[in-house]
Design a protein around this motif. Structure first.
Motif, PDB file in Angstrom:
ATOM      1  N   MET A  35       2.209 -20.937  -4.105  1.00  0.00           N
ATOM      2  CA  MET A  35       2.479 -21.665  -5.342  1.00  0.00           C
ATOM      3  C   MET A  35       1.236 -21.683  -6.226  1.00  0.00           C
ATOM      4  N   LEU A  36       0.094 -22.013  -5.642  1.00  0.00           N
ATOM      5  CA  LEU A  36      -1.141 -22.101  -6.425  1.00  0.00           C
ATOM      6  C   LEU A  36      -1.607 -20.732  -6.910  1.00  0.00           C
ATOM      7  N   GLN A  37      -1.412 -19.685  -6.099  1.00  0.00           N
ATOM      8  CA  GLN A  37      -1.798 -18.336  -6.537  1.00  0.00           C
ATOM      9  C   GLN A  37      -1.002 -17.923  -7.766  1.00  0.00           C
ATOM     10  N   ARG A  38       0.273 -18.218  -7.763  1.00  0.00           N
ATOM     11  CA  ARG A  38       1.104 -17.875  -8.926  1.00  0.00           C
ATOM     12  C   ARG A  38       0.731 -18.707 -10.145  1.00  0.00           C
ATOM     13  N   MET A  39       0.358 -19.953  -9.917  1.00  0.00           N
ATOM     14  CA  MET A  39       0.021 -20.828 -11.042  1.00  0.00           C
ATOM     15  C   MET A  39      -1.306 -20.455 -11.681  1.00  0.00           C
ATOM     16  N   CYS A  40      -2.321 -20.215 -10.860  1.00  0.00           N
ATOM     17  CA  CYS A  40      -3.648 -19.982 -11.441  1.00  0.00           C
ATOM     18  C   CYS A  40      -4.030 -18.509 -11.492  1.00  0.00           C
ATOM     19  N   ARG A  41      -3.256 -17.634 -10.849  1.00  0.00           N
ATOM     20  CA  ARG A  41      -3.471 -16.185 -10.890  1.00  0.00           C
ATOM     21  C   ARG A  41      -4.860 -15.777 -10.395  1.00  0.00           C
ATOM     22  N   ASN A  42      -5.357 -16.518  -9.392  1.00  0.00           N
ATOM     23  CA  ASN A  42      -6.662 -16.225  -8.826  1.00  0.00           C
ATOM     24  C   ASN A  42      -6.605 -16.626  -7.356  1.00  0.00           C
ATOM     25  N   HIS A  43      -6.645 -15.633  -6.465  1.00  0.00           N
ATOM     26  CA  HIS A  43      -6.466 -15.899  -5.042  1.00  0.00           C
ATOM     27  C   HIS A  43      -7.555 -16.805  -4.470  1.00  0.00           C
ATOM     28  N   LEU A  45      -9.500 -18.987  -6.043  1.00  0.00           N
ATOM     29  CA  LEU A  45      -9.337 -20.335  -6.585  1.00  0.00           C
ATOM     30  C   LEU A  45      -8.134 -21.019  -5.943  1.00  0.00           C
ATOM     31  N   ALA A  46      -7.049 -20.281  -5.757  1.00  0.00           N
ATOM     32  CA  ALA A  46      -5.850 -20.854  -5.130  1.00  0.00           C
ATOM     33  C   ALA A  46      -6.149 -21.329  -3.711  1.00  0.00           C
ATOM     34  N   LYS A  84      -6.149 -30.687 -12.376  1.00  0.00           N
ATOM     35  CA  LYS A  84      -7.552 -31.106 -12.465  1.00  0.00           C
ATOM     36  C   LYS A  84      -8.451 -29.883 -12.627  1.00  0.00           C
ATOM     37  N   SER A  85      -8.179 -28.844 -11.867  1.00  0.00           N
ATOM     38  CA  SER A  85      -8.976 -27.623 -11.947  1.00  0.00           C
ATOM     39  C   SER A  85      -8.826 -26.961 -13.319  1.00  0.00           C
ATOM     40  N   ALA A  86      -7.598 -26.938 -13.827  1.00  0.00           N
ATOM     41  CA  ALA A  86      -7.352 -26.315 -15.135  1.00  0.00           C
ATOM     42  C   ALA A  86      -8.109 -27.059 -16.229  1.00  0.00           C
ATOM     43  N   ARG A  87      -8.121 -28.388 -16.154  1.00  0.00           N
ATOM     44  CA  ARG A  87      -8.867 -29.167 -17.152  1.00  0.00           C
ATOM     45  C   ARG A  87     -10.359 -28.856 -17.075  1.00  0.00           C
ATOM     46  N   LYS A  88     -10.884 -28.756 -15.864  1.00  0.00           N
ATOM     47  CA  LYS A  88     -12.305 -28.427 -15.702  1.00  0.00           C
ATOM     48  C   LYS A  88     -12.600 -27.031 -16.254  1.00  0.00           C
ATOM     49  N   ARG A  89     -11.701 -26.066 -15.944  1.00  0.00           N
ATOM     50  CA  ARG A  89     -11.915 -24.691 -16.430  1.00  0.00           C
ATOM     51  C   ARG A  89     -11.883 -24.639 -17.946  1.00  0.00           C
ATOM     52  N   LYS A  90     -10.948 -25.350 -18.570  1.00  0.00           N
ATOM     53  CA  LYS A  90     -10.856 -25.344 -20.032  1.00  0.00           C
ATOM     54  C   LYS A  90     -12.111 -25.944 -20.654  1.00  0.00           C
ATOM     55  N   SER A  91     -12.611 -27.001 -20.052  1.00  0.00           N
ATOM     56  CA  SER A  91     -13.831 -27.623 -20.548  1.00  0.00           C
ATOM     57  C   SER A  91     -15.005 -26.651 -20.432  1.00  0.00           C
ATOM     58  N   THR A  92     -15.089 -25.968 -19.304  1.00  0.00           N
ATOM     59  CA  THR A  92     -16.150 -24.982 -19.089  1.00  0.00           C
ATOM     60  C   THR A  92     -16.012 -23.825 -20.061  1.00  0.00           C
ATOM     61  N   GLU A  93     -14.782 -23.364 -20.283  1.00  0.00           N
ATOM     62  CA  GLU A  93     -14.560 -22.251 -21.217  1.00  0.00           C
ATOM     63  C   GLU A  93     -14.993 -22.628 -22.630  1.00  0.00           C
ATOM     64  N   ARG A  94     -14.675 -23.852 -23.043  1.00  0.00           N
ATOM     65  CA  ARG A  94     -15.093 -24.291 -24.384  1.00  0.00           C
ATOM     66  C   ARG A  94     -16.618 -24.303 -24.495  1.00  0.00           C
TER      67      ARG A  94
END
Length: 180
Positions: A35-43, A45-46, A84-94
């Motif tokens: 489920m997590l691999q499909r959601m984040c597309r990164n093995h 990280l999943a 939570k991880s997606a929010r952290k990644r978006k903050s880092t990307e910005r």
């Protein structure tokens, strides 16, 4: 152990039995990781998120009330870890964009040809659609279980799943036409 999930949960809550929790992990780790691999597309990280989800599940196992399935409760925790991880990644990307503003990427995009796979198709969906399509089709959760796991209303879940499925069908149909 052939005991149902609910009995194993009760055993873990009552005695902190590591073997019982280990059995729960063994039963559900493939589902959670997929489920997590499909959601984040990164093995990688999943796998990290799955580990975090199981740690969190162990810490919060006393809060499982048995009103839904253990699988949906666990998917809810995994989904929360993903968010939570997606929010952290978006903050880092910005932050990285601010640092790299003015620097152009000189690498040309790679030609992927006509290769069609599910991960690329899923990447075309909005995050909510992708998440719910993965939960319902890849992980086998019912719409009700996915609603419970995400905290979204059942109607919203059904809408996202239907839109996502329609977009996937169109994607694959278009890919077929282009390949012909």
């Amino acid at each position: 152990m052939m005991a149902p999930d609910e009995e194993l949960v009760a055993l873990v809550v009552a005695t902190k039995n590591p073997a019982a929790f280990g059995e729960l992990v063994r039963r559900h780790q493939g589902l959670v990781r997929a489920m997590l691999q499909r959601m984040c597309r990164n093995h990688a990280l999943a796998d990290d998120l799955a580990q975090d989800a199981f740690i969190r599940a162990y810490e919060k196992i006393g809060s499982f009330k048995g009103t839904g399935t253990f699988k949906s409760w666990l998917c809810s925790i995994a989904y929360t870890e993903f968010l939570k991880s997606a929010r952290k990644r978006k903050s880092t990307e910005r932050a990285m964009e601010k640092l790299q503003s003015g620097i152009e990427d000189t690498e040309a995009p790679r030609d992927m040809g006509n290769v069609v796979d599910l991960d690329r198709a899923l990447a075309t969906l909005k995050e909510e659609e992708r998440t719910l399509v993965v939960m319902c089709y890849s992980c086998g959760l019912s719409h009700s279980e996915a609603a419970e796991a995400t905290g979204m209303p059942l109607g919203t879940v059904k809408s996202h799943v239907n839109r996502g499925r329609a977009k996937l069908q169109a994607y694959f149909h278009e890919s077929e036409v282009m390949a012909s």
